[in-house]
Design a protein around this motif. Structure first.
Motif, PDB file in Angstrom:
ATOM      1  N   ASP A 296      22.794  57.100  18.375  1.00 21.11           N
ATOM      2  CA  ASP A 296      21.474  56.925  18.981  1.00 21.11           C
ATOM      3  C   ASP A 296      20.965  58.201  19.665  1.00 21.11           C
ATOM      4  O   ASP A 296      21.706  58.887  20.372  1.00 21.11           O
ATOM      5  CB  ASP A 296      21.553  55.785  20.009  1.00 21.11           C
ATOM      6  CG  ASP A 296      20.204  55.179  20.295  1.00 21.11           C
ATOM      7  OD1 ASP A 296      19.347  55.879  20.857  1.00 21.11           O
ATOM      8  OD2 ASP A 296      20.016  53.993  19.964  1.00 21.11           O
TER       9      ASP A 296
ATOM     10  N   ARG B 287      19.166  58.388  22.128  1.00 22.84           N
ATOM     11  CA  ARG B 287      19.193  58.223  23.582  1.00 22.84           C
ATOM     12  C   ARG B 287      20.492  58.753  24.202  1.00 22.84           C
ATOM     13  O   ARG B 287      20.624  58.835  25.417  1.00 22.84           O
ATOM     14  CB  ARG B 287      18.996  56.747  23.945  1.00 22.84           C
ATOM     15  CG  ARG B 287      17.591  56.236  23.685  1.00 22.84           C
ATOM     16  CD  ARG B 287      17.508  54.716  23.864  1.00 22.84           C
ATOM     17  NE  ARG B 287      18.174  54.008  22.773  1.00 22.84           N
ATOM     18  CZ  ARG B 287      18.274  52.681  22.700  1.00 22.84           C
ATOM     19  NH1 ARG B 287      17.762  51.924  23.670  1.00 22.84           N
ATOM     20  NH2 ARG B 287      18.884  52.111  21.677  1.00 22.84           N
TER      21      ARG B 287
ATOM     22  N   ALA C  21      26.751  51.492  25.389  1.00 24.02           N
ATOM     23  CA  ALA C  21      25.596  50.595  25.336  1.00 24.02           C
ATOM     24  C   ALA C  21      24.960  50.442  26.717  1.00 24.02           C
ATOM     25  O   ALA C  21      23.726  50.483  26.857  1.00 24.02           O
ATOM     26  CB  ALA C  21      26.017  49.239  24.779  1.00 24.02           C
ATOM     27  N   ASP C  22      25.796  50.259  27.736  1.00 25.68           N
ATOM     28  CA  ASP C  22      25.270  50.140  29.104  1.00 25.68           C
ATOM     29  C   ASP C  22      24.496  51.389  29.506  1.00 25.68           C
ATOM     30  O   ASP C  22      23.474  51.313  30.187  1.00 25.68           O
ATOM     31  CB  ASP C  22      26.425  49.909  30.095  1.00 25.68           C
ATOM     32  CG  ASP C  22      27.018  48.509  29.985  1.00 25.68           C
ATOM     33  OD1 ASP C  22      26.376  47.639  29.375  1.00 25.68           O
ATOM     34  OD2 ASP C  22      28.124  48.292  30.522  1.00 25.68           O
TER      35      ASP C  22
ATOM     36  N   THR D 179      21.269  49.072  26.145  1.00 26.40           N
ATOM     37  CA  THR D 179      21.260  48.193  24.976  1.00 26.40           C
ATOM     38  C   THR D 179      22.561  47.391  24.958  1.00 26.40           C
ATOM     39  O   THR D 179      23.262  47.292  25.961  1.00 26.40           O
ATOM     40  CB  THR D 179      21.068  48.995  23.675  1.00 26.40           C
ATOM     41  OG1 THR D 179      20.909  48.076  22.580  1.00 26.40           O
ATOM     42  CG2 THR D 179      22.244  49.923  23.391  1.00 26.40           C
ATOM     43  N   ILE D 180      22.889  46.788  23.820  1.00 24.77           N
ATOM     44  CA  ILE D 180      24.091  45.973  23.689  1.00 24.77           C
ATOM     45  C   ILE D 180      24.952  46.528  22.559  1.00 24.77           C
ATOM     46  O   ILE D 180      24.445  47.187  21.643  1.00 24.77           O
ATOM     47  CB  ILE D 180      23.747  44.492  23.414  1.00 24.77           C
ATOM     48  CG1 ILE D 180      22.840  44.366  22.185  1.00 24.77           C
ATOM     49  CG2 ILE D 180      23.104  43.862  24.642  1.00 24.77           C
ATOM     50  CD1 ILE D 180      22.501  42.934  21.801  1.00 24.77           C
TER      51      ILE D 180
ATOM     52  N   GLU E 195      23.865  46.264  18.777  1.00 21.04           N
ATOM     53  CA  GLU E 195      22.891  47.201  18.207  1.00 21.04           C
ATOM     54  C   GLU E 195      23.569  48.478  17.730  1.00 21.04           C
ATOM     55  O   GLU E 195      23.247  49.008  16.661  1.00 21.04           O
ATOM     56  CB  GLU E 195      21.819  47.544  19.240  1.00 21.04           C
ATOM     57  CG  GLU E 195      20.758  48.495  18.680  1.00 21.04           C
ATOM     58  CD  GLU E 195      19.719  48.931  19.707  1.00 21.04           C
ATOM     59  OE1 GLU E 195      18.865  49.754  19.346  1.00 21.04           O
ATOM     60  OE2 GLU E 195      19.780  48.469  20.861  1.00 21.04           O
TER      61      GLU E 195
END
Length: 823
Positions: A742, A744, A798-799, A803-804, A807
């Protein structure tokens, strides 16, 4: 194993013995009827499995000529009538009898036995030590990680009189387990690898766990350990005589002082003994764990009297050893099972079993095998290999080594023999490999990694590694939460959460899943075309294509009245019943029928007997959070009332299932007939209540493409947002957001593991690559970088970006190779 008289053995047991045939001499003991080679000389022991009782396969063993059995007392009397003239020992605990046999076989062995235990590294130390020692000894070792109550017994039964040395590993997960293993192994030399956090929850404290593990070493003459492991060292010093203990350390004061220093593309190990003799060893390994394992190996080999030069020669063969069976993509649509590091009969059978779990729809099953080193009677070995070829339906056997060439007559006509690896590589084109499943298994000296390299598909160096052992561990963890008889449906939708539906589906079928579930019909068809025979639920079938559902035996979900009406109107021409699962919306507000729909649902079902209700279920909206407990309980109460009304009025008795992974942990008392296991299978416990009891099943890894030294203030990547705070090194990694990493994660929002250290992403993640600050780590091109696994965890990642884990897993791109490993 040595020859054992079964009647004599049975007479020494307290269990009931039913004599039959006088053919009582056994040379083999098996717990799997598929592995019976010579029935007349085989003892079949029926153990309780995860899905089946072992005695259910006793008649299969009988049909293969077996006439000696150990069966549980609870097996039906009707079975005994089918085993006419057989010798049968009816036991309260067939496992105990198996262990007793193993102990007898071990005590008959006149060679030395090495016993290995610890929290980590047991298997790698065993395998590496075996490779080093095999230059001097004809030895036997536990297959793979056979270190459990059953595994140790089977390992000990593999010791034969021609062996000079045996290496067995022992693993425990709870108190009172090691005593039985010690009685089987009875080692003269012990190795305690280390102590870690595994299974901490089952022991009062770490010292209690150390004490339990050390029961293995009760009667050892020598015990090798790392003195720097303080708790272990202190306990051994207080409990074992100094004449027994052989310690090693980086620091002075140990029996052997082994310091390590970087050396070219590897490591130099300096070693000084108590007598002040010094040795120098070289290895290609640089990581901390491997160097610790190697020092156990070196110390043990020296303790057995092996010359340093021979030890060094053995260390050189350990280069690039992969301890696991690995399923890879190959050229021309082939799939490769890479087990090229080692070879022995027990390991071959395990590798063939792994191969059997895979499915090839159009190509051949091919085995490439080197000669097996130092295995006693070579003719008997070749005959066993030939039998295995037939047992596992191998279409083409390729033997490498002069012995195969000289013994061609023992093998099927579909065989090719090559004198050495070079000859095979030159003749590879003549094999016409295409869409084949190829198992490559060879002793290290044959350098079969060259075959793997030639056949492996040229592909992206980023890999999603799926550890099948971890999948099994997690599956069994959830199973233990449930009452006996409760079924488990496993969700393999969305490409099995990114892991590969066919490969994971086949493995789940092997380890005891009862049902699979997919999102769409074409996913179910794909599974059927790849060898899945388990029942499959289709959650969103869309339009009911009855021909496809019938052809592929798929069970669709019906989630609204209009669907049910349409199905009822169109099913008249359908031959036979159609199993369906009815979905109730008790509070998810997504799909499902409501309480107001129930009367019409009942009416339709009563008037159309071709619709068979195989299951009734609901989705819980907040099972993973305690704050939603009242809401969840209200959903479960509604489901209870609605499902009871449907069953009472229609007379159907379907499988009821409500609980997902989170629900199994929080509300196991509401498991009903079946549960639906999803993300928990992959080691992600969304409640965060039992995360430490699961193992990460997926590891995303890539390699370092380039390393640059940059000055303080230099900028890195698009937008120049990455900036060097000091002079240092930046590694470019072969993964980007096109692979599912990702964007991000840019600018330090994620860290990657390189050389045992977590280092931050520097600058923006690009489409095909990203950069990390590796200052001071001496990172080289080709070094491995772990994006997620045990560390960093996918949960933490994810945290970090809000997100989770779902994903991140399902977003991993198709160009990332999936590799399946079995430790």
């Amino acid at each position: 194993m040595q020859q054992i008289n079964f009647s004599q053995f049975a007479s020494n047991q307290s269990s009931l013995f039913i004599p039959g045939t006088p053919d009582e001499s056994i040379l083999f003991a098996v717990i799997d009827s598929r592995k019976i080679h010579s029935g007349k000389e085989t003892l079949f022991i029926a153990l309780q499995g995860s899905r089946h009782a072992g005695w259910e396969f006793a008649t299969d063993a009988y049909a293969k000529g077996v006439r000696n059995f150990i069966l549980p007392k609870i097996c039906p009397s009707s079975l005994l009538k089918k085993l006419a003239n057989a010798n049968i020992l009816l036991s309260i605990s067939p496992l105990k009898e198996l262990q007793q046999l193993a102990q007898i076989n071990r005590e008959a062995f006149r060679g030395a036995v090495i016993g290995i235990t610890g929290s980590n590294g047991k298997t790698i130390v065993k395998e590496w030590l075996a490779q080093v020692l095999s230059a001097q000894f004809n030895l036997w070792k536990s297959p793979k990680s056979y270190n459990s109550q059953i595994g140790v017994a089977l390992s000990a039964l593999g010791i034969n009189p021609q062996h000079q040395l045996a290496i067995l590993e022992a693993g425990i997960s709870a108190p009172d387990e090691m005593k039985a293993l010690q009685e089987i192994i009875q080692p003269q030399l012990g190795i305690f690898t280390n102590i870690g956090s595994a299974h901490d929850e089952n022991f009062k404290d770490t010292t209690s766990k150390i004490i339990e593990k050390c029961l293995l070493f009760k009667d050892v003459k020598f015990l090798v350990y790392n003195k720097d492991q303080e708790l272990v060292s202190n306990y051994l010093a207080s409990s074992f005589d100094p004449s027994v203990r052989i310690s090693w350390s980086d620091k002075p004061g140990a029996d052997y002082v082994l310091s390590v220093k970087p050396h070219r593309n590897g490591t130099k190990i300096y070693m000084m003994g108590k007598d002040l003799r010094t040795f120098t060893f070289y290895t290609s390994f640089r990581d901390k764990a491997s160097l610790e394992n190697l020092r156990h190996v070196i110390t043990a080999a020296l303790s057995l009297g092996m010359e340093p030069l021979m030890i060094q020669q053995g260390l050189e063969l350990l280069h690039a050893v992969d301890m696991r069976l690995t399923l890879k993509s190959g050229l021309n649509g082939c799939k490769l099972i890479d087990d090229s590091y080692n070879n022995d009969l027990a390991g071959l059978e395990l590798a063939l079993e792994f191969m059997h779990q895979q499915v090839t729809t159009s190509g051949r099953k091919i085995l490439i095998l080197s000669e097996i080193q130092q295995d006693g009677d070579i003719t008997a070995t070749f005959k066993k290999i030939a039998w295995l070829l037939g047992q596992y339906d191998i279409d083409l056997f390729i033997g490498v080594g002069k012995g195969f060439e000289e013994s061609k007559a023992l093998f099927p006509c579909e065989s090719r023999c090559f004198e050495d690896t070079d000859s095979l590589l030159k003749g590879m084109e003549t094999l016409s490999l295409s869409n084949d499943l190829i198992l490559i298994k060879g002793a290290r000296v044959y350098k079969f990694e060259r075959i793997v390299q030639k056949l492996e598909a040229l592909a992206h160096e980023t890999i999603l590694e799926i550890n099948l052992n971890a999948l099994r561990h997690n599956f069994m963890h959830y199973r233990q939460k449930l009452k006996v008889g409760t079924k488990i449906m496993v969700m393999v939708k969305a490409f099995a959460y990114g892991g590969g539906a066919a490969e994971i589906g086949n493995y789940l079928q092997e380890i005891g899943a009862d049902y699979l579930s997919v999102a769409y019909t074409d996913e179910g068809i794909f599974l059927r075309n790849n060898g899945i025979s388990l029942p499959i639920m289709v959650m969103n079938p869309g339009s009911f294509h009855l021909d496809l559902l019938q052809t592929h035996a798929l069970e669709p979900v019906v989630y609204n009245l209009q669907q049910l009406r349409t199905l009822s109107a169109s099913i008249d021409d359908y031959s036979g019943e159609l199993p369906v699962h009815l979905e109730f919306d008790t509070g998810m507000r997504r799909l499902g029928m409501t309480e107001e729909d129930l009367d019409e649902v009942i009416e339709i079902l009563l008037h159309n007997k071709k619709i068979k209700v195989a299951g009734i279920f609901t989705h819980l909206a907040g099972a993973d959070e305690a704050i939603h407990k009242d809401y969840t309980l209200s959903q479960l109460a509604s489901f209870e009332i609605w499902s009871k009304k449907l069953m009472d009025n229609t007379g159907c008795r379907p499988l009821r299932h409500c609980l997902n992974s989170a629900g199994i942990i929080r509300y196991p008392e509401y498991a009903h007939d079946m549960v639906r296991l999803g993300i928990g299978l992959y080691g992600i416990e969304v409640n965060k209540m039992e995360q430490n009891k699961l193992e990460p099943a997926m590891v995303l890894k890539t390699v370092v493409s380039q390393v640059k030294t940059l000055a303080k203030g230099a900028t890195v990547g698009y937008g120049r947002v990455g900036k060097m705070k000091t002079e240092g090194e930046v590694a470019t990694l072969a993964i980007g957001y096109a692979d599912g990493y990702d964007r991000r994660f840019s600018n330090g929002n994620a860290k990657v593991l390189i050389k045992g250290k977590l280092v931050p992403i520097l600058g923006n993640v690009c489409m095909d690559m990203c950069m990390a600050d590796v200052t001071g780590l001496n990172v080289c091109v080709g070094d491995e970088a772990i994006l997620f696994g045990e560390q960093p965890s996918i949960i933490d990642l994810a945290d970090k970006i809000g997100t989770i884990p779902y994903e991140l897993l399902t977003g991993i791109g198709p160009r990332v190779k999936r590799q399946y490993v079995l430790d």
